[in-house]
Design a protein around this motif. Structure first.
Motif, mmCIF file in Angstrom:
data_model
loop_
_atom_site.group_PDB
_atom_site.id
_atom_site.type_symbol
_atom_site.label_atom_id
_atom_site.label_comp_id
_atom_site.label_asym_id
_atom_site.label_seq_id
_atom_site.Cartn_x
_atom_site.Cartn_y
_atom_site.Cartn_z
ATOM 1 N N ARG A 312 0.995 -1.259 -0.139
ATOM 2 C CA ARG A 312 0.167 0.307 -0.036
ATOM 3 C C ARG A 312 0.314 1.010 -0.059
ATOM 4 O O ARG A 312 0.147 2.437 -0.841
ATOM 5 C CB ARG A 312 -1.024 -0.028 1.055
ATOM 6 C CG ARG A 312 -0.254 0.160 2.779
ATOM 7 C CD ARG A 312 -1.196 0.272 3.719
ATOM 8 N NE ARG A 312 -0.619 0.024 5.071
ATOM 9 C CZ ARG A 312 -1.306 0.361 6.160
ATOM 10 N NH1 ARG A 312 -2.932 0.289 5.917
ATOM 11 N NH2 ARG A 312 -1.093 0.858 7.246
ATOM 12 N N GLU A 339 -7.685 -2.224 2.554
ATOM 13 C CA GLU A 339 -6.398 -2.330 2.742
ATOM 14 C C GLU A 339 -6.674 -2.966 3.846
ATOM 15 O O GLU A 339 -7.415 -3.221 4.892
ATOM 16 C CB GLU A 339 -5.759 -0.859 3.225
ATOM 17 C CG GLU A 339 -5.776 0.671 2.591
ATOM 18 C CD GLU A 339 -5.097 1.512 2.848
ATOM 19 O OE1 GLU A 339 -5.318 1.438 3.959
ATOM 20 O OE2 GLU A 339 -4.761 2.392 2.694
ATOM 21 N N ALA A 344 -2.514 -3.307 -0.386
ATOM 22 C CA ALA A 344 -3.703 -2.815 -0.513
ATOM 23 C C ALA A 344 -4.312 -3.250 -1.947
ATOM 24 O O ALA A 344 -3.801 -3.935 -2.646
ATOM 25 C CB ALA A 344 -3.235 -1.791 -1.984
#
Length: 395
Positions: A312, A339, A344
């Motif tokens: 992420r 998330e 992510a």
């Protein structure tokens, strides 16, 4: 007037200086050409490969029994018997005898109640017979309408009431006699025992505490933002329970049976309740899941279809850096579905085969030229080849 020597000497010095300058100039090596420096940032890439993704919601909790029962005495008397299984940590089956209270007084009461019922039944039969006799005598004496008293109906109702009263006392006596034997109401684990052999108990005296081992329950807190990844608020969702047992990680399969339906005012969490069948493995070969154990839970949620999973930290202001054609930087907008930890989950914006830049760029600009580690490696190989060629020509 200057002499010839004075005229010739300066000319000779001047000519020598010019000749020395020309000589030194000829000896000077021509300046080397500056080597061309590659200023393109070197980046590492990872090829995007979409995968089928099913949401999982993580939680935690403590294992408890579905039922916890405080056993109490329902009759008074001396404790004459205690089962060997009626100890802390013992397992008992439904209907097993745990303890016995002295039954003599209750047995006597039962016999008296049985005798009272027999007397009441006999009196009722006699009263019915007397009523029939009275009805025949009244018909023989007069043609008038007899009264209920003449037909002994009040006496019959009284005897019937006495019989019902005696039957009620008999039921109570039977119940009290049966209560002198304390039995397990279900398959259970003994959590504690409060009596000993020879103890005298009264009605309401605590005898011990048991916990049902047929099923276990675990309250699992789930944040509101995570509930959207579970169908029907998690109802009937499969859940995997994990904990450490004897130094090893063990797993059990369960199911979400209900939601408590309220948001906890302190944690702001919604609690889902997971159920584990036969937690102690009494009817199977699975390892025991002990009450009081702290566990982690993985609740199976909806299927999200094909997604891309990337670190992420690579998403900056809703965009990721890609290596485009001709080694040019491309900033692609993406949609973050969720998330999860350090990753992510990208639902749109990335396609199979895209080259995701995983190294950091100080000043990323759309369209800037980039290089890969193998570009420098190829350049070094070319330089080594050129140097080998020059050495071979000199030899």
């Amino acid at each position: 007037m200057a002499s010839p020597k004075q005229i010739i000497l300066p000319i000779v010095v001047l000519v020598g200086a010019v000749a020395a300058a020309v000589g030194f100039s000829a000896m000077k090596k021509p300046p080397k050409e500056k080597e061309e420096i590659d200023t393109r940032p070197i980046v590492a890439i990872e090829v995007i490969e979409p995968v089928s993704y099913t949401h999982n919601v993580n939680s935690y909790g403590v294992v408890t029994g579905k039922y916890e029962t405080e056993l109490v005495a329902q009759v008074s008397g001396e404790v004459l018997y205690i089962s060997d299984a009626f100890v802390r940590g013992g397992f008992v089956r439904k209907g097993d005898v745990l303890a016995k209270v002295d039954p003599i007084d209750y047995e006597a009461s039962l016999i008296e109640a049985q005798a009272s019922v027999a007397n009441a039944q006999s009196a009722l039969i006699q009263e019915k017979a007397q009523g029939k006799v009275a009805e025949r005598e009244w018909a023989r004496i007069t043609n008038g309408t007899p009264t209920e008293l003449s037909l002994r109906k009040p006496q019959l109702a009284q005897e019937l009431a006495r019989l019902k009263s005696a039957q009620a006392k008999l039921k109570r006596a039977k119940r009290n006699f049966e209560r002198t034997v304390i039995r397990a109401p279900y398959d259970a684990l003994i959590e504690g025992r409060n009596i000993g052999l020879g103890s005298f108990v009264n009605s309401g005296t605590p005898l011990g505490k048991i916990i049902s081992v047929e099923t276990a329950e675990i309250r699992l807190p789930v944040a509101d933002k995570e509930l959207r990844f579970l169908s029907n608020q998690g109802q009937n969702a499969e859940v995997q329970i994990n904990t450490q047992l004897a130094g090893e990680t063990r797993s059990w399969q369960g199911k979400i049976i209900r939601s408590e339906g309220v948001v906890d005012k302190n944690s702001r969490m919604t609690y889902l309740v997971a159920q584990i069948i036969d937690p102690y493995g009494l009817n199977s070969q699975q390892a025991p899941l002990k009450f009081g154990s702290y566990v982690t839970a993985n609740i199976v949620g909806d299927n999200a279809g094909q997604v891309s999973i990337i670190p992420r930290h690579l998403v900056d202001e809703g965009k990721v850096a890609l290596l485009g054609e001709n080694r040019l930087l491309k900033l692609a907008p993406v949609t973050i579905l969720r998330e999860s930890g350090s990753n992510a989950i990208i639902s749109t914006g990335l396609n199979a085969g895209d080259k995701l830049i995983t190294s950091s760029l100080e000043y990323p600009l759309e369209g800037m030229e980039l290089a890969l580690p193998e570009d420098n490696q190829n350049k070094s190989q070319d330089e080594d080849l050129e140097l080998d060629t020059q050495l071979a020509e000199k030899q």
